[in-house]
Structure formats: C-alpha cells, structure tokens
Design an enzyme around this catalytic site. Structure first.
Site, PDB file in Angstrom:
ATOM      1  N   ASP A 133       0.829  -1.204   0.000  1.00  0.00           N
ATOM      2  CA  ASP A 133       0.000   0.000   0.000  1.00  0.00           C
ATOM      3  C   ASP A 133       0.871   1.266   0.000  1.00  0.00           C
ATOM      4  OD1 ASP A 133      -1.949   1.864   0.412  1.00  0.00           O
ATOM      5  OD2 ASP A 133      -2.835   0.880   2.156  1.00  0.00           O
ATOM      6  N   ASP A 183     -10.602   3.959  -1.271  1.00  0.00           N
ATOM      7  CA  ASP A 183     -11.243   2.932  -0.441  1.00  0.00           C
ATOM      8  C   ASP A 183     -12.760   2.891  -0.643  1.00  0.00           C
ATOM      9  OD1 ASP A 183      -8.700   2.847   0.461  1.00  0.00           O
ATOM     10  OD2 ASP A 183      -9.216   2.885   2.586  1.00  0.00           O
TER      11      ASP A 183
HETATM   12  C1  GLA Z   1      -5.493   2.155   2.827  1.00  0.00           C
HETATM   13  C2  GLA Z   1      -6.030   1.019   1.957  1.00  0.00           C
HETATM   14  C3  GLA Z   1      -7.035   0.218   2.760  1.00  0.00           C
HETATM   15  C4  GLA Z   1      -6.363  -0.328   4.013  1.00  0.00           C
HETATM   16  C5  GLA Z   1      -5.751   0.818   4.814  1.00  0.00           C
HETATM   17  C6  GLA Z   1      -4.903   0.313   5.977  1.00  0.00           C
HETATM   18  O1  GLA Z   1      -6.494   3.074   3.141  1.00  0.00           O
HETATM   19  O2  GLA Z   1      -6.605   1.525   0.793  1.00  0.00           O
HETATM   20  O3  GLA Z   1      -7.552  -0.832   1.980  1.00  0.00           O
HETATM   21  O4  GLA Z   1      -5.398  -1.267   3.651  1.00  0.00           O
HETATM   22  O5  GLA Z   1      -4.937   1.639   4.011  1.00  0.00           O
HETATM   23  O6  GLA Z   1      -4.361   1.334   6.729  1.00  0.00           O
END
Ligand code: GLA
Length: 718
Positions: free
Chosen positions: A472, A538
């Site tokens: 990520d 997200d």
């Molecule tokens: C980002 C990702 C999420 C999750 C969070 C964890 O927002 O897009 O899917 O993994 O980080 O902190």
C-alpha cells in the site's frame, strides 16, 4: 438545504464580519475558530482561557502535520427563545461534520461527544475519519447569550481536521429524536421493526399499513415483527407522527431476501477450474466441493509431487515439472458422488482467476487481533465459504510491532503475536495467508512500512508462510513529493523493487498493489509483477461508493484485466463491517448487495470479503455462495465486462465466457421498480440471436419480462 444555509450564512458573515451566525431557519452556523496546533495547554477548554494568541482557522479546512493534536475554540451567541420556542426543547443537535481522525467536543467546558480513540485514551488509536459527528446534547447545557464550543482533535498523519461542512447547532426535530430500524440478519423470512425515541412522544406509529397509538419513551422502544416471503423482494413501510407537533417521518424498508437456492446435499464441484502455480512452489488447494459432510475425496491425474488427503480434501505438495495437468477429483458423501476437473498449470503465472478470500480491513480496521483473524479463518471453513473457492485470509494493516529488532527484522505486535500459527492452520486446511505492508516508511495506519527493508521483509514473510502481499503506497507518497517530477516510472519503481524480492522466494506470493489507481496503474501494474491492483480509493458500505467505484470508475478498464493480472475495485462491503468502530450490517440494501456482487463478478474482480466471517448471517452466506455467480467471476477466460448500454435508469454490463456463452447484468439504477423485456434489452445492448436465458441468481429459466427492484439487478447467462 445545507447549500442554501451556507449561502445565507456566508452573506451574513460578510455583513457582520463575525464567525458565528444564526440563519433564518434557526440554525447556528460556526465557520471560524481560534485554533492551536500541538498538545493541549492546561485549561484550554475552559471559558476563561485566554486564546488571543491562537490563530484563526476556517471551518471546514484541514491543516498539515503528522500525528498531532489540535484544539478549536469557538464562542457563539444563542439568541433568546432558541431553546424555548423549539418544537422539542430537550435536545440540541451539534453537527460537527466530519473530522480527521478523532475528536472530543465540549460545551462550556463539559463533554458533549467523542469519536474514535486517541493515543491519550490508551490502547491502539482508532480513526473515525468517515463518521458524521452528530452529537445530541441536553439543551439545558446551552445558555442564552454567549457559549463556548471547544473541540480537541487528533490526526493520525498528514492532513487533519474538519471537512464536509461547517459546524451547525440546531434544536432537534422529530427525525433526530426517533429512529426506526429493521433487523433481518438472522433469518430472511421475518424482520423486527424497532422504533425508539430519545424523548417521550405520543405518536401514531404505522407499520405495513397498520396504525397504532404508542407512547414512545427513552430506552423503551416499540417493536413489531413482520413476516415476509424470504425469497423475493419485500417492502415494509413505517411512519411515525407526533400528534403534538404535527411532525412526521417515514421510511420504507426492504428487508433482506435470499435468491440462491440451497446447495444440494450431494457433493458439487464449484470454482475454480484452473489453478496456476510455479514449479517447486508449495501448493495449498482445498477442493471446492459443497455438500453434506463427512465427504471422501479421490483424485486421478495428480502430477508427481502432489498428494490428496482423502478425508479433508486438501491437495498439497509441489510440482517441479512445468506443464499442464488435468486432474479429476471425485467426492462422495451419504447423498451421492460427483466429479470435478481442475486444470493445473505449472508455469510462470499464478492468480489465473481473480483471488478470492477475506481481509481484515473493512471489519476490524486497525483493531485486529489473533483471535479475530483466527475466528474468521475458522468461519471460512465452518460456514462452507471455503467450499466455494474463498481461500485467502489476509491480515491488513496494524500487525506490525512498534520498532524493528536490532537486525532490522519487523515482528508482529502483541495483538497478533503468532502469525506463523495462523499460516500453519490455513495451510493445513488448504487455505492461504496474506499480509500487508507499504513501500514507504509508514503504512496508512501509521505502522512501520518496508522502506529500506524490502528484501528482509520478503524473506521474513516467506519464512512465515505468507502467500499474498497487499503493498500500500501511503508512506511512499512523501518520497514522491520530494521528486522534481512524478510519473508512471516513479510510481512503479518501489513496486518493481518488492516484486524482485517476492519472485525470488521459493513460494508463490500473490502480489496486490494498492495505490488507489494513481498514474493509471492498470497500464503498468502487470509489468511491475502485480497480480492485481487497486483501481480506486477505499470503498465504503454505501450505494454512492459502489456507484462511483464500481459503475463509474471501472468502465474503461476492461482491456487491462486477464489471467494473472486483475483490476481490483476493492473489497466486498457485505456482512458485518465497521472498520474497527463497532460492527454493523453493511448499509447496502439487499438489492444493492446483489448488484455489488454481480458487478464484481462481471468485472472479474477479486472477491475478497470485507465483513467479519465469525458473525456471518444467512443472507450474506446466501449472497456469497452462489456457485453460478462465482463461476462467472472465476471464468478461466478472464474477460472483464464492459458497460454495453446506459439508458434512462438501466445499465447493462456484459462479458463473454469461456464456453461460448455470455453473462450480463441488467442493473436498475433508478429509485423505482423497473419492468424490462429481457431479450429486448439485451438485443439493444448489442447481442444478436439470444438463446435460452438463465436467471443466474435464482438458478432457473428466466421469464420474458422481469421486475427489477430499485438498485437491484437481473443477472443472466445465455
Ligand atoms: C489504505 C487502503 C485500505 C487499508 C488501509 C490500511 O487506506 O486503501 O484498503 O489497507 O490503508 O491502513
């Protein structure tokens, strides 16, 4: 309404030059505060505190800074009669919009509301960034004349503070005081309607056409059970009218209903029909047969190096020799015997069909623990989900310890100390383990990332038995910010680096890029070694989110998906979700959930369940265990659907399938029920000579005309 209030207020503010104003509708709007960044000075929220040296901050506006506290102080006037003339005098509403990440609010020095968990509260911090702050306050705390609202905010990283609107203070209306819910998760044949109130109200409550006089009292909700047909769309209308004020509220509930027919008792082979592994890598494959247990399994055509456990149906071992192997499986139980065929491709490519499984983020957020992950892993097996091909159990953010050891290795924290045990359990059951990290110094949750330790982390994960990495971007953004120009190459670089270390491991690690679709990741994700890449920000459990992420942002991405490399529109927001903030049923209606899963299957998207599996209900299981829907998602051709028709409130998305047939979803995007002639709409979408139509959710022949509920779908195969 909010918009015109804003216009009105900004006019008022310009005229009188103040930062708080009362609108014509009797709302007090606060658009400016005295603001202090840093730890809270003593007495900061007391009325007598001197804030003259503090800066002025607009609301809403965010500040920049990492892991910081900030304080807001706002003096405002409450006009005469504000409380006394209100229809409901007991409760005032403080609408503090949205706050990144946590807050605690005080009125005249007394606490009135709190969201999230700050480091000063002890335990793991818990963001509440997407929660609308509506604090209900005893109106006796409001004084006529000057009052003081103070807000303590803690921000996890980068931009923090208030967004989504100014602060608004108003007296409660009926809709603020009375809540109506319909709970239907246990069994989709009756639902419990609950009407509760924060104050005493003599009301007429009408449920499903039957009216009753009720005296609603705090903590004494009115309840009624309504029976409905659990296999078809239903609607329950509920309204509440307050005789005294004349105010009324109304809500139509669409209780959940199950479309997937029960699985037969006899064994049935579900998906996938093709599996990719690299030569020499350990194989973990749990035979996806549904049906009564106990079941006995046999195999013929297993390549050298693989073995099948006849009692558990777990295939394990490794195959050294590249090539294609057709394996025939047979399963028997007391109801019968069935066969299933798997094409095992031993070569360079894994993830030949979109990954399926579970991830901890949408339910637990940063509040994960070994018990929670184990509970979902066990439930994946016990609920039967694993018999449908769900096989990854992915631990998202917040597993990391607070510092690296002297040798640089990063071990798990005390909440989840034994990741190896989780992996062992999964592997013994033919399932796989996933983990999460960032190419930056820190993850999105503020935990340690892999920057500078990429090889060490990849080696460590291999030793733990990790089969999947979600990588990520988050903390790496600050490195990108320092570069003179940032394009695809700069974004690709850290992902390529980790890819090299993953590929050199003696095991298959499915590589999931998470950088929210920046720099058109779909055009270079595969060449960075990714098996899947997030294409958007997200997801959350609202129709707006599914609309944007699924229906809008995936439209042009179909050329980029295929066996081994998939577009990832994020996880399934089904079942009990909450991002660690107290779990709730997904806010999507039943029809929205059918559309969500249907679209993801058409898009050949990864099917990673976001809800807590240990609390999975009948509806969610029924939704996730439709073998024919899953077969569309897992079709070996891997062709992602396109939007073929958009007309009035209809969208038709379709994809070809490997055996020469087609799958299409006819989605009703509108607010009312839609009657369609199925063949007409499909031929309008470009299909010629449409053969017999199968309704995939109901697994039966599809009639000529069909009613599709609002935000619902008809999935057909022809
Ligand atoms: C980002 C990702 C999420 C999750 C969070 C964890 O927002 O897009 O899917 O993994 O980080 O902190």
């Amino acid at each position: 309404m909010r918009n015109w209030i804003l216009i009105l207020v900004s006019c008022l503010v310009t005229v009188i030059g103040a930062h708080a104003a009362v609108t014509g509708t009797g709302e007090i709007v606060l658009q400016e505060a005295r603001f202090h960044l840093g730890d809270a000075p003593a007495g900061w929220s007391e009325p007598g505190f001197d804030d003259s040296s503090w800066q002025t901050m607009a609301i809403p506006e965010k500040w920049h800074g990492e892991g910081m506290y900030a304080q807001y102080r706002i003096r405002f006037q409450v006009p005469k009669g504000f409380v006394k003339k209100a229809p409901y005098r007991k409760i005032a509403i403080f609408d503090l919009a949205f706050i990144d990440d946590c807050d605690e609010a005080f009125l005249n020095g007394k606490p009135i509301g709190k969201s999230g968990r700050m480091p000063s509260d002890g335990g793991l911090p818990q963001s509440a960034w997407d929660k609308h702050r509506i604090y209900k306050v005893d109106a006796r705390q409001l004084k006529e004349g000057e009052n003081l609202l103070t807000v303590l905010v803690w921000n996890r990283r980068t931009r923090g503070g208030v967004y989504g609107g100014p602060f608004v203070i108003r007296m409660a209306q009926l809709e603020d005081l009375v809540s109506m819910t319909c709970s239907d998760d246990a069994d989709a044949t009756d639902c419990l309607i609950t009407v509760s109130s924060d104050v005493r109200i003599r009301a007429r409550v009408s449920i499903d056409g039957k009216e009753k006089r009720v005296c609603l009292r705090p903590r004494k909700p009115f309840k009624r059970e309504i029976a409905y047909d659990g296999s078809a769309p239903a609607q329950v209308a509920v309204s509440v009218r307050d005789k005294r004020t004349g105010q009324s509220i109304h809500k139509d509930f669409a209780p959940k209903y199950c479309l997937t027919p029960s699985a037969p008792n006899e064994p049935r082979y579900n998906s996938p029909s093709v599996l990719g592994v690299r030569p020499g890598s350990p194989v973990y494959f749990r035979l996806p047969f549904s049906g009564l247990r106990p079941m006995l399994f046999k195999a013929s055509g297993l390549p050298e190096g693989l073995a099948l456990d006849g009692d558990s149906g777990v295939v394990s071992g490794s195959v050294e020799k590249a090539g294609e192997y057709t394996i025939e499986f047979e399963a028997s139980n007391k109801a019968g015997t069935a066969k299933g065929t798997l094409l095992l491709k031993v070569g360079d490519t894994i993830a030949l069909t979109p990954p399926m499984g579970w991830n901890s983020w949408n339910c637990w957020g940063l509040d994960i623990s070994e018990e929670k992950v184990f509970a979902s892993a066990r439930a994946l097996i016990e609920s039967g989900l694993a018999d449908y091909g769900y096989n990854y159990v992915n631990i998202d953010d917040a597993w990391q310890g607070s510092s690296r050891s002297d040798d640089g290795s990063l071990l798990p924290n005390d909440n989840i100390p034994d990741i190896v045990a989780i992996g062992d359990f999964l592997h013994q059951n033919g399932l796989r383990l996933g983990i999460y990290s960032s190419p930056g110094d820190l993850t999105c949750g503020g935990y340690l990332g892999s920057l500078g330790y990429e090889k060490m982390d990849a080696d460590m994960w291999n030793s733990w038995g990790v089969d999947y990495l979600k990588y990520d971007l988050c903390g790496y953004r600050s490195i990108l910010d320092t570069l003179p120009s940032v394009g695809k190459e700069e974004h690709k670089k850290p992902y390529l680096l980790m890819n090299g270390y993953l590929k050199s491991q003696p095991r298959d690690i499915c590589y999931s890029l998470c950088q929210y679709g920046l720099q058109e990741v779909w055009t270079w994700g595969a060449s960075a070694g990714a098996n899947l890449w997030r294409t958007t920000g997200d997801i959350t459990d609202t129709w707006e989110s599914v609309l944007r992420i699924g229906f809008t942002l995936q439209r042009e991405l179909w050329p980029y998906a295929g066996p081994g490399h998939w577009n990832d529109p994020d996880m399934l927001v089904v079942g009990k979700v909450g991002w660690g903030e107290g779990l709730r049923d997904s806010r999507l209606t039943a029809d929205e959930q059918y559309s969500h899963v249907s679209l993801w299957a058409l898009l050949a998207a990864p099917l990673i369940i976001g809800g807590d599996l240990s609390a999975v209900d009948k509806f969610t299981l029924n939704l996730l265990c439709n073998n024919e829907i899953i077969a569309i998602d897992q079709d070996p051709m891997g062709s992602q659907a396109r939007c073929l028709l958009e007309k009035d409130s209809v969208q038709v998305w379709g994809r070809p399938l490997s055996e020469g047939s087609y799958a299409a979803g006819i989605f009703n995007m509108g607010d009312g029920t839609l009657d369609v002639n199925v063949k007409d709409i499909l031929s309008e979408s470009g299909y010629a000579e449409i053969g017999p139509l199968r309704d995939v959710w109901r697994q039966q022949d599809c009639p000529e005309t069909v009613s599709i509920p609002s935000h619902g779908v008809l999935m057909v195969r022809f």
